[in-house]
Scaffold this motif. Structure first.
Motif, mmCIF file in Angstrom:
data_model
loop_
_atom_site.group_PDB
_atom_site.id
_atom_site.type_symbol
_atom_site.label_atom_id
_atom_site.label_comp_id
_atom_site.label_asym_id
_atom_site.label_seq_id
_atom_site.Cartn_x
_atom_site.Cartn_y
_atom_site.Cartn_z
ATOM 1 N N ARG A 150 38.148 48.499 74.068
ATOM 2 C CA ARG A 150 39.156 49.281 74.808
ATOM 3 C C ARG A 150 39.261 50.712 74.290
ATOM 4 O O ARG A 150 39.803 51.577 74.957
ATOM 5 N N ASP A 151 38.732 50.979 73.091
ATOM 6 C CA ASP A 151 38.787 52.320 72.512
ATOM 7 C C ASP A 151 37.628 53.214 72.951
ATOM 8 O O ASP A 151 37.641 54.411 72.672
ATOM 9 N N ALA A 152 36.621 52.669 73.612
ATOM 10 C CA ALA A 152 35.402 53.429 73.920
ATOM 11 C C ALA A 152 35.695 54.721 74.687
ATOM 12 O O ALA A 152 35.144 55.779 74.363
ATOM 13 N N LYS A 153 36.545 54.660 75.677
ATOM 14 C CA LYS A 153 36.853 55.858 76.474
ATOM 15 C C LYS A 153 37.542 56.912 75.598
ATOM 16 O O LYS A 153 37.199 58.093 75.649
ATOM 17 N N ALA A 154 38.509 56.490 74.783
ATOM 18 C CA ALA A 154 39.226 57.427 73.912
ATOM 19 C C ALA A 154 38.289 58.023 72.864
ATOM 20 O O ALA A 154 38.377 59.218 72.555
ATOM 21 N N VAL A 155 37.373 57.224 72.321
ATOM 22 C CA VAL A 155 36.405 57.730 71.353
ATOM 23 C C VAL A 155 35.527 58.788 72.011
ATOM 24 O O VAL A 155 35.281 59.855 71.442
ATOM 25 N N ALA A 156 35.071 58.514 73.232
ATOM 26 C CA ALA A 156 34.246 59.481 73.970
ATOM 27 C C ALA A 156 35.017 60.775 74.225
ATOM 28 O O ALA A 156 34.456 61.872 74.121
ATOM 29 N N GLU A 157 36.292 60.663 74.542
ATOM 30 C CA GLU A 157 37.123 61.859 74.778
ATOM 31 C C GLU A 157 37.283 62.667 73.495
ATOM 32 O O GLU A 157 37.144 63.893 73.504
ATOM 33 N N VAL A 158 37.577 61.998 72.387
ATOM 34 C CA VAL A 158 37.700 62.691 71.096
ATOM 35 C C VAL A 158 36.373 63.374 70.765
ATOM 36 O O VAL A 158 36.359 64.536 70.347
ATOM 37 N N HIS A 159 35.275 62.667 70.977
ATOM 38 C CA HIS A 159 33.950 63.208 70.675
ATOM 39 C C HIS A 159 33.713 64.501 71.453
ATOM 40 O O HIS A 159 33.329 65.521 70.874
ATOM 41 N N ALA A 160 33.961 64.481 72.753
ATOM 42 C CA ALA A 160 33.726 65.668 73.593
ATOM 43 C C ALA A 160 34.645 66.825 73.215
ATOM 44 O O ALA A 160 34.194 67.965 73.072
ATOM 45 N N ILE A 161 35.924 66.543 73.026
ATOM 46 C CA ILE A 161 36.900 67.596 72.689
ATOM 47 C C ILE A 161 36.563 68.227 71.335
ATOM 48 O O ILE A 161 36.549 69.449 71.183
#
Length: 172
Positions: free
Chosen positions: A12-23
């Motif tokens: 469930r964290d995959a989307k949030a991890v991807a967002e943190v990574h991009a930002i």
């Protein structure tokens, strides 16, 4: 004691991890990567990669949480570098939302990675850092990492070439 809690990532964290990574990439690589490549760093292009990493624990991924929100993450595992011993670990990635830089999140994530690498039997740990990423270089050196001068080289990020160097330290 840190106000940030670090735990193993779930799917469930995959989307949030991807967002943190991009930002975090956009902020960390401003002035290093060309603007057109910075604008192409979209979370959607990273979500499947992080979902797969979390599912198969390759690398192991831990997230830093504050008030129920993922604000940073670290990916770590055995070293991917050729000719390294089985006891060599690597920080594959460590990224934090810019508004949380300098507040202890990186230390909490590093501590979790170090503990995980120790449990895996790693005695040393490395990380590749772009030479022009002064903030990351300073953080890793404060965490006890030393530059391995013979490892300096370049890597491709999109169409840009980035100079980087490997840093190393003992896990304990």
């Amino acid at each position: 004691m840190s106000e940030y809690q670090v735990r193993p990532a779930t799917l469930r964290d995959a989307k949030a991890v991807a967002e943190v990574h991009a930002i975090a990439l956009k902020a960390a690589y401003a002035g290093i990567l060309p603007d057109d490549q910075l604008s192409a760093l979209a979370p959607a292009s990273r979500e499947s990669k992080w979902r797969e990493a979390i599912e198969y624990a390759e690398p192991q991924v831990h997230v830093a949480m504050l008030d129920g929100e993922v604000v940073g993450f670290v990916g770590f595992d055995r070293s991917r570098d050729p000719k390294t011993p089985a006891t060599a670990g690597e920080i594959w990635a460590i990224y934090i939302k810019p508004e949380h830089w300098g507040k202890g999140v990186g230390v909490a994530l590093w501590d979790a990675a170090r503990e995980g690498l120790d449990e895996e039997g790693c005695t040393t740990v490395t990380i590749w850092v772009p030479l022009r990423n002064d903030r990351a270089m300073r953080f890793m050196e404060l965490a006890g990492f030393k530059r391995e001068m013979k490892t300096a080289g370049t890597t491709a990020v999109g169409t840009a070439r980035i100079e980087q160097i490997r840093l190393k330290r003992d896990v304990s």
